[in-house]
Write an enzyme that holds these catalytic residues in place. Structure first.
Site, PDB file in Angstrom:
ATOM      1  N   ARG A  18       0.812  -1.223   0.000  1.00 19.06           N
ATOM      2  CA  ARG A  18       0.000   0.000   0.000  1.00 19.06           C
ATOM      3  C   ARG A  18       0.851   1.280   0.000  1.00 19.06           C
ATOM      4  O   ARG A  18       0.352   2.345  -0.308  1.00 19.06           O
ATOM      5  CB  ARG A  18      -0.960  -0.011   1.203  1.00 19.06           C
ATOM      6  CG  ARG A  18      -2.145  -0.944   0.990  1.00 19.06           C
ATOM      7  CD  ARG A  18      -2.946  -1.157   2.261  1.00 19.06           C
ATOM      8  NE  ARG A  18      -2.294  -2.099   3.162  1.00 19.06           N
ATOM      9  CZ  ARG A  18      -2.726  -2.394   4.384  1.00 19.06           C
ATOM     10  NH1 ARG A  18      -3.803  -1.796   4.856  1.00 19.06           N
ATOM     11  NH2 ARG A  18      -2.093  -3.272   5.130  1.00 19.06           N
ATOM     12  N   GLN A  74      11.442 -14.736   6.235  1.00 15.73           N
ATOM     13  CA  GLN A  74      10.167 -15.414   5.974  1.00 15.73           C
ATOM     14  C   GLN A  74       9.891 -15.232   4.482  1.00 15.73           C
ATOM     15  O   GLN A  74       9.694 -14.126   4.012  1.00 15.73           O
ATOM     16  CB  GLN A  74       9.050 -14.760   6.795  1.00 15.73           C
ATOM     17  CG  GLN A  74       7.688 -15.374   6.540  1.00 15.73           C
ATOM     18  CD  GLN A  74       6.559 -14.390   6.874  1.00 15.73           C
ATOM     19  OE1 GLN A  74       6.765 -13.196   6.988  1.00 15.73           O
ATOM     20  NE2 GLN A  74       5.356 -14.933   7.034  1.00 15.73           N
ATOM     21  N   TYR A 111       4.814  -5.274  15.549  1.00 15.77           N
ATOM     22  CA  TYR A 111       4.897  -5.055  14.116  1.00 15.77           C
ATOM     23  C   TYR A 111       5.893  -3.942  13.860  1.00 15.77           C
ATOM     24  O   TYR A 111       5.927  -2.949  14.582  1.00 15.77           O
ATOM     25  CB  TYR A 111       3.530  -4.691  13.542  1.00 15.77           C
ATOM     26  CG  TYR A 111       2.490  -5.773  13.716  1.00 15.77           C
ATOM     27  CD1 TYR A 111       2.858  -7.104  13.891  1.00 15.77           C
ATOM     28  CD2 TYR A 111       1.132  -5.476  13.686  1.00 15.77           C
ATOM     29  CE1 TYR A 111       1.915  -8.101  14.051  1.00 15.77           C
ATOM     30  CE2 TYR A 111       0.173  -6.463  13.846  1.00 15.77           C
ATOM     31  CZ  TYR A 111       0.572  -7.778  14.028  1.00 15.77           C
ATOM     32  OH  TYR A 111      -0.356  -8.753  14.187  1.00 15.77           O
ATOM     33  N   ASN A 238       0.643   2.008   6.973  1.00 15.43           N
ATOM     34  CA  ASN A 238       0.457   1.166   5.788  1.00 15.43           C
ATOM     35  C   ASN A 238       0.435   1.967   4.498  1.00 15.43           C
ATOM     36  O   ASN A 238       0.684   1.433   3.435  1.00 15.43           O
ATOM     37  CB  ASN A 238      -0.856   0.379   5.890  1.00 15.43           C
ATOM     38  CG  ASN A 238      -0.884  -0.495   7.133  1.00 15.43           C
ATOM     39  OD1 ASN A 238      -0.069  -1.393   7.274  1.00 15.43           O
ATOM     40  ND2 ASN A 238      -1.783  -0.195   8.050  1.00 15.43           N
ATOM     41  N   ALA A 374      33.479  36.812   3.162  1.00 16.76           N
ATOM     42  CA  ALA A 374      32.356  36.416   2.307  1.00 16.76           C
ATOM     43  C   ALA A 374      32.875  35.786   1.025  1.00 16.76           C
ATOM     44  O   ALA A 374      33.829  36.270   0.436  1.00 16.76           O
ATOM     45  CB  ALA A 374      31.517  37.635   1.983  1.00 16.76           C
TER      46      ALA A 374
HETATM   47  C1  UD1 Z   1      -2.439  -6.227  11.484  1.00 15.04           C
HETATM   48  C2  UD1 Z   1      -3.373  -7.104  12.331  1.00 15.04           C
HETATM   49  C3  UD1 Z   1      -4.637  -6.310  12.702  1.00 15.04           C
HETATM   50  C4  UD1 Z   1      -4.214  -5.079  13.471  1.00 15.04           C
HETATM   51  C5  UD1 Z   1      -3.177  -4.252  12.663  1.00 15.04           C
HETATM   52  C6  UD1 Z   1      -2.595  -3.168  13.564  1.00 15.04           C
HETATM   53  C7  UD1 Z   1      -3.085  -9.446  11.624  1.00 15.04           C
HETATM   54  C8  UD1 Z   1      -3.621 -10.559  10.841  1.00 15.04           C
HETATM   55  N1  UD1 Z   1      -3.755  -8.310  11.571  1.00 15.04           N
HETATM   56  O1  UD1 Z   1      -3.117  -5.909  10.273  1.00 15.04           O
HETATM   57  O2  UD1 Z   1      -5.494  -7.110  13.512  1.00 15.04           O
HETATM   58  O3  UD1 Z   1      -5.354  -4.296  13.752  1.00 15.04           O
HETATM   59  O4  UD1 Z   1      -2.077  -5.065  12.246  1.00 15.04           O
HETATM   60  O5  UD1 Z   1      -1.725  -2.349  12.838  1.00 15.04           O
HETATM   61  O6  UD1 Z   1      -2.075  -9.607  12.272  1.00 15.04           O
HETATM   62  N2  UD1 Z   1       4.209  -9.138   8.289  1.00 15.04           N
HETATM   63  C9  UD1 Z   1       5.173 -10.120   8.184  1.00 15.04           C
HETATM   64  N3  UD1 Z   1       4.899 -11.227   7.459  1.00 15.04           N
HETATM   65  C10 UD1 Z   1       3.708 -11.423   6.835  1.00 15.04           C
HETATM   66  C11 UD1 Z   1       2.730 -10.414   6.954  1.00 15.04           C
HETATM   67  C12 UD1 Z   1       2.991  -9.286   7.700  1.00 15.04           C
HETATM   68  O7  UD1 Z   1       6.269  -9.997   8.733  1.00 15.04           O
HETATM   69  O8  UD1 Z   1       3.566 -12.465   6.193  1.00 15.04           O
HETATM   70  C13 UD1 Z   1       4.508  -7.938   9.079  1.00 15.04           C
HETATM   71  C14 UD1 Z   1       4.415  -6.665   8.238  1.00 15.04           C
HETATM   72  O9  UD1 Z   1       5.678  -6.340   7.683  1.00 15.04           O
HETATM   73  C15 UD1 Z   1       3.979  -5.620   9.261  1.00 15.04           C
HETATM   74  C16 UD1 Z   1       3.199  -6.441  10.280  1.00 15.04           C
HETATM   75  O10 UD1 Z   1       3.548  -7.798  10.093  1.00 15.04           O
HETATM   76  O11 UD1 Z   1       5.070  -5.009   9.901  1.00 15.04           O
HETATM   77  C17 UD1 Z   1       1.703  -6.275  10.142  1.00 15.04           C
HETATM   78  O12 UD1 Z   1       1.302  -6.617   8.837  1.00 15.04           O
HETATM   79  P1  UD1 Z   1       0.239  -5.758   8.038  1.00 15.04           P
HETATM   80  O13 UD1 Z   1       0.082  -6.336   6.682  1.00 15.04           O
HETATM   81  O14 UD1 Z   1       0.552  -4.320   8.159  1.00 15.04           O
HETATM   82  O15 UD1 Z   1      -1.081  -6.104   8.872  1.00 15.04           O
HETATM   83  P2  UD1 Z   1      -2.385  -5.241   8.995  1.00 15.04           P
HETATM   84  O16 UD1 Z   1      -3.251  -5.528   7.820  1.00 15.04           O
HETATM   85  O17 UD1 Z   1      -2.041  -3.836   9.279  1.00 15.04           O
HETATM   86 MG    MG Z   2      -0.200  -2.765   9.337  1.00 17.54          MG
END
Ligand code: UD1
Ligand code: MG
Length: 456
Positions: A18, A74, A111, A238, A374
């Site tokens: 995003r 990952q 996160y 995001n 200067a």
């Molecule tokens: C996530 C939460 C949501 C919460 C929100 C808060 C889940 C399923 N959802 O959603 O409930 O309200 O954060 O900000 O957890 N990441 C990985 N590996 C992956 C996917 C994501 O390392 O396979 C990391 C991303 O880099 C990021 C974090 O996990 O730093 C969160 O992922 P993101 O896709 O931003 O989740 P949200 O949709 O924001």
């Molecule tokens: Mg997020």
């Protein structure tokens, strides 16, 4: 026995689609520091046994920014639950190894895209996890103004957390819940692998959601709780708009810290600070000043409007700007004056040096009490290599002088205006390095007549 500790896992493998960026999301900066570095630094005062960072493939830049934390990759990113599983090869041996020292009681999952967290807030979540009777999973809850994109926390009548439902998978009734998942969890280390192993991907995104461990824990008779924490700290970045919003919140915080520390910001909303900016007492920052990373300012310094500073160290009594540019390695000793349109890079200006107008001082060292006229330029680059300019104490460099490095100007030397200095100047010498002036008496009228004749 030592007190139990916690280990942290920071998830940062997501592609951050995003943001529409060629760079990993968590490398985008807030207050001059990568987002993920903010998260790591916030944990430090709590003394984590380890902080493991989960990255995606081809994220070498992130590995550099998080050092010395261990990283795991990952690939492909299949959800936040799968990301925690990816940390297992580092986490499992660590848990076994630390048993003798009192053990690791909790695994904190954060996160990498929530850069506004405070240390105390994380401590609060850990405290809820450790509260009796046993809590297997403690989740950070928040009530954001716009809950739309967040996972919703479904509570039982007794306030226990029953499950987390992602926005995309929520029913209309669940979407009406204002209490959201803030994105940090503390999990009882004895249960973590058992819980994450049971996560499935039967959901709208076909991902393994970490959030599912709440319902899984409940099904096993374990208890889960919410620690309601300030939404402003849990803002998840995001999109570019959220990045800008997080920056604005962080700037407010940093300005507040500077004011509380005894600096005057005449118009705080126009001053931009870096996370590590240090301002002493009675520093006055006039409107529209930008601080990049690595600036330290001692007491009683005035930074005048429209100056840009980065990697600079400024001693007390200095006056900088207006319109000054201090680049990395600029060191200003006491009472230095750097005026408008003066650029200083990798240069020390000794006590009382004055460079008041229109100069470039790069890769140089200027002794105490010297005056830089200067338009003085240190010509430090020949297109291939950089060279140093050394100027002694109490010297006078006349206006519009080019100092062609490498070159040394001795103490007390006086360099005449308009000189191009290509060889060393001895101490106390008067050096004139320019073409001699020629005056031709009465010839101005002749010249005018000649030029007029040519016209039209
Ligand atoms: C996530 C939460 C949501 C919460 C929100 C808060 C889940 C399923 N959802 O959603 O409930 O309200 O954060 O900000 O957890 N990441 C990985 N590996 C992956 C996917 C994501 O390392 O396979 C990391 C991303 O880099 C990021 C974090 O996990 O730093 C969160 O992922 P993101 O896709 O931003 O989740 P949200 O949709 O924001
Ligand atoms: Mg997020």
């Amino acid at each position: 026995m030592n007190r139990p500790r916690f280990a942290a896992i920071i998830l940062a493998a997501g592609e951050g689609t995003r943001l529409k960026s060629a760079y990993p999301k968590v490398l985008h900066e807030i207050a001059g520091r990568p987002m993920i570095r903010h998260v790591i630094d916030t944990l430090l005062p709590l003394d984590p046994a380890e902080t493991i960072v989960v990255l995606g493939r081809d994220m070498e830049g992130v590995a550099h920014a998080v050092g010395p934390s261990p990283i795991v990759v990952q690939s492909p990113p299949r959800g936040t639950g799968d990301a925690v599983c990816a940390a297992r090869p580092v986490l499992a041996p660590l848990l076994a190894e630390r048993l003798a020292e009192g053990g690791i009681a909790d695994i904190l999952v954060l996160y990498g895209d929530t850069p506004l967290l405070h240390t105390d807030t994380i401590a609060e979540l850990l405290a809820v996890r450790r509260r009796a009777p046993q809590v297997a999973v403690a989740v950070a809850g928040m009530r954001p103004d716009d809950p739309a994109p967040y996972g919703r926390l479904v509570l039982g009548d007794d306030g226990a957390l029953l499950r987390i439902v992602e926005a995309r998978d929520a029913s209309a009734e669940e979407r009406a819940i204002g209490l959201c998942n803030g994105g940090i969890m503390a999990i009882d280390s004895r249960h973590i692998f058992d819980l994450v192993d049971r996560i499935g991907n039967n959901n709208a995104k076909r991902e393994f959601y970490l959030t599912d461990i709440v319902a899984i824990a409940r099904a096993q008779g374990l208890s889960c709780r919410v620690a309601e924490l300030p939404a402003g700290e849990l803002l998840g970045v995001n999109t570019r708009a959220e990045l800008a919003a997080a920056e604005a919140l962080m700037q407010d915080r940093l300005r507040r810290r500077a004011l509380d520390g005894g600096a005057t910001l005449v118009a705080p909303e126009t001053v931009f600070l870096a996370a590590d900016t240090r301002l002493g007492r009675d520093v006055v920052v006039e409107p529209h000043v930008v601080f990049g990373p690595g600036v330290t300012v001692a007491d009683n310094v005035r930074i005048r409007s429209f100056s840009h500073l980065e990697g600079a160290t400024i001693a007390s009594g200095a006056i900088v700007g207006p319109f000054a540019r201090l680049r990395p390695g600029a060191v200003l000793d006491t009472d230095v004056h750097v005026g408008n349109f003066v650029e200083v890079k990798a240069t020390r200006l000794g006590a009382g040096v004055k460079a008041s107008h229109l100069s470039y001082l790069g890769d140089s060292d200027v002794g105490a009490g010297t005056n830089i006229g200067a338009g003085t330029i240190t010509c430090n680059y020949d297109g291939f290599n950089k060279f140093r300019t050394i100027i002694g104490e109490r010297a006078f460099i006349g206006s519009n002088t080019a100092l062609v490095a490498p070159v040394t100007i001795g103490d007390g030397a006086y360099v005449a205006t308009g000189s191009v200095v290509i060889s060393d100047v001895p101490a106390d010498a008067l050096t004139i390095a320019r073409a001699r002036q020629i005056d031709k008496p009465g010839r101005a009228a002749d010249l005018r007549a000649r030029l007029k004749g040519k016209k039209g």
